[in-house]
Design an enzyme around this catalytic site. Structure first.
Site, PDB file in Angstrom:
ATOM      1  N   ASP A  29       1.532  97.575  82.860  1.00  0.00           N
ATOM      2  CA  ASP A  29       1.620  98.260  84.154  1.00  0.00           C
ATOM      3  C   ASP A  29       1.527  97.280  85.324  1.00  0.00           C
ATOM      4  OD1 ASP A  29       1.744 100.918  83.169  1.00  0.00           O
ATOM      5  OD2 ASP A  29      -0.411 100.902  82.805  1.00  0.00           O
ATOM      6  N   HIS A  30       1.033  96.090  85.071  1.00  0.00           N
ATOM      7  CA  HIS A  30       0.776  95.135  86.161  1.00  0.00           C
ATOM      8  C   HIS A  30       1.442  93.802  85.859  1.00  0.00           C
ATOM      9  CE1 HIS A  30      -1.353  92.459  88.966  1.00  0.00           C
ATOM     10  NE2 HIS A  30      -1.627  93.545  89.656  1.00  0.00           N
TER      11      HIS A  30
END
Lengths: 163, 164
Positions: A33-34
């Protein structure tokens, strides 16, 4: 996922300083997600590396007297660059003040010669039994767990491995 | 552990203020390492909740044209424990925004009571730096999950250019 942001303790001087290493692996879930197209370690997790390192320094310096060691205040955290999977964050944390219920630190995270993050912060040390004597068993459980975990992070064989 | 630290927006005033909430659940893995006998929401992840609330506020203010990244946390305070079953509310205010970046101030509440204050400085990643470091040229920051959160709040996401 484990919330373990220290892989190895490489040096520790009670009441003074600690050096640790956190290696960043592509296999760590949050990197998906990052960010989906640019995986890098989230800044606050690099801060968490400094905070957890300081936590070990406090525990060892006061012989595991407290069950909870939490962040109370953060001052001037600066993020200077990105850390990518396959890189190591070398952490150094210096104790500025160590009292029985609180402590103050400066910390740095580096990758090779590059400084990636630096911060000043304060920790609060507590036992749940101070709130309610009935919680003493929970303190005991947290502290035994921390002692076992520390033994793994700090065994001489681990410290001697070249990083 | 995923990397979404807000569950929904409850207020969004473009260029001014955003409010988001986060439910703290015993089903979240990481709580059980912090601490095994007394799971607590780690304070650094509370900073991230504010950074995501404030970051979306900053990004939306310029139609998600900038790659908005965390540069500094000048100050963050935490007054107490956050336990499973608690609800956090992040309120971020935009103090300043220009080509270089933005500054936000923020307040966190836990179950309606003040928990702490978190101020953040963001950078707009300059194109030259990005090219040097091999950073993608599209806006990798505001991916679909954030767009869905804003759409769920009621913002018309077709008004903004796509990430590519």
């Amino acid at each position: 996922m484990k919330f373990h942001m220290v892989d190895r303790i490489t040096a520790l001087a009670p009441g003074e300083r600690i050096n640790t290493v956190k290696s960043l692996a592509y296999a760590e879930e949050y990197l998906a997600d990052h960010f989906p197209t640019f995986p890098v370690m989230p800044g606050v997790l690099m801060l968490e590396c400094l905070v957890q390192s300081a936590g070990w320094l406090v525990r060892v310096s006061e012989d595991f007297a407290h069950s909870l060691i939490n962040l109370a205040l953060v001052k001037n955290v600066t993020f200077k660059s990105f850390l990518a999977p396959g890189q190591l964050l070398q952490v150094e944390v210096e104790c500025r003040q160590l009292e029985s219920r609180r402590s103050e630190f400066s910390g740095w995270g580096r990758c090779g010669a590059n400084e990636i993050v630096k911060a000043r912060f304060e920790l609060r040390h507590e036992n749940l039994a101070e709130r309610d004597p009935g919680f003493a068993a929970l303190d005991h459980e947290n502290i035994s767990h921390a002692r076992r975990h520390y033994a793994l992070l700090s065994c001489p064989a681990a410290a001697e491995r070249k990083t | 552990m995923r990397w979404m630290w807000i569950d929904r927006f409850v207020a969004f005033e473009s260029g001014r203020r955003a409010v988001a909430v986060k439910c703290v659940s015993r089903a979240e893995d990481h709580l059980h390492d912090n601490y095994p006998a007394y799971p607590l929401m780690p304070a650094t992840l509370i900073i991230e909740g504010m950074a995501q609330t404030a970051g979306v506020l900053v990004g939306e203010a310029r139609q998600f044209a900038d790659r908005v990244v965390l540069a500094k946390v000048p100050r963050a305070t935490f007054a107490g424990d956050v336990l499973p079953g608690d609800t956090l509310q992040y309120e971020a205010r935009l103090e300043r925004i220009d080509d270089a970046g933005a500054m936000t101030s923020g307040q966190v509440q836990c179950n309606g009571r003040p928990l702490g204050e978190i101020d953040i400085v963001f950078s707009h990643l300059p194109r030259e730096t990005a090219d040097q470091l091999g950073i993608p040229s599209h806006n990798f920051v505001f991916h679909d999950d954030f767009r869905r959160l804003l759409a769920a709040f009621g913002l018309d996401m077709s008004r903004y250019p796509t990430a590519e």
